[in-house]
Structures are given as structure tokens and as C-alpha cells.
Design an enzyme around this catalytic site. Structure first.
Site, short mmCIF file in Angstrom:
data_model
loop_
_atom_site.label_atom_id
_atom_site.label_comp_id
_atom_site.label_asym_id
_atom_site.label_seq_id
_atom_site.Cartn_x
_atom_site.Cartn_y
_atom_site.Cartn_z
N CYS A 158 0.83 -1.21 0.00
CA CYS A 158 0.00 0.00 0.00
C CYS A 158 0.87 1.27 0.00
O CYS A 158 1.57 1.54 0.98
CB CYS A 158 -0.91 -0.05 1.23
SG CYS A 158 -1.77 1.48 1.61
N CYS A 187 0.08 3.82 2.74
CA CYS A 187 0.53 3.27 4.03
C CYS A 187 2.01 3.57 4.24
O CYS A 187 2.43 3.92 5.35
CB CYS A 187 0.30 1.76 4.09
SG CYS A 187 -1.42 1.25 3.97
#
Length: 104
Positions: A29, A32
Site C-alpha cells: 500500500c 501506508c
């Protein structure tokens, strides 16, 4: 350093009775990875006051399901073992810090 929150240690962390912040993330991600340094900084700043940890969504289905995490990054803010706030998506250090301060 942020805690590594897993299905094995999750209950123990909550049982300590402190407010808790959990960053739900995954290695694949991009957003993230963008907020990861912020989470690490905040974990150091609040050490001893608020446990701040990261929970890998790919390895901890039980914890992910409990908070109905649908998108990542998702940061949940817990007080007295209950979710009191949630932040979905990347955010600034100031936004996340304000939500942590509200727990204290």
C-alpha cells in the site's frame, strides 16, 4: 518504535488499560508507506502514554474484521477498549496527533 500488533498480542495490549492507536496497513500500500514515518515518530513521542502500533491487514484477519477495516491505511483510536475515532487514508502528523491528544 511502533508496536507490531498481531492477533496474538492484541488483547494483551488492550488489557493494559491505556488509550491505543492502531494503524492498519500493508506492505503493498503506497499511502501506508507514506504515513509510516509519521506513525513511527508519534510512537516515540507518546511512548509510555499511548501505545501506538501497526497491524498488517494481510496477516491479522481477526483484528481487521473486528474494526471493519475496508480501506487502508486506516488508523483507529481506542479508549477503554472501545473505538472512539477513526482516520481513513493518508493524513498529516498534525491531524493524527490531534486525535491522539483527544484520547488523553
Amino acid at each position: 518504535m511502533a508496536l507490531n500488533i498481531t492477533k496474538e498480542n492484541y488483547e494483551q495490549i488492550l488489557a493494559e488499560g491505556k488509550p491505543v492507536v492502531i494503524d492498519f496497513w500493508a506492505t503493498w500500500c503506497g499511502p501506508c508507506r507514506m504515513i509510516s514515518p509519521i506513525i513511527e515518530e508519534l510512537a516515540e513521542e507518546y511512548e509510555g502514554k499511548v501505545p501506538i502500533g501497526k497491524c498488517d491487514v494481510d496477516a491479522n484477519d481477526d483484528v481487521v474484521a473486528q474494526y471493519m477495516v475496508r480501506n487502508i491505511p486506516t488508523i483507529v483510536f481506542l479508549k477503554d477498549g472501545k473505538q472512539v475515532d477513526k482516520h481513513v487514508g493518508a493524513g498529516t502528523k498534525e491531524q493524527i496527533k490531534a486525535k491522539i491528544d483527544a484520547l488523553l
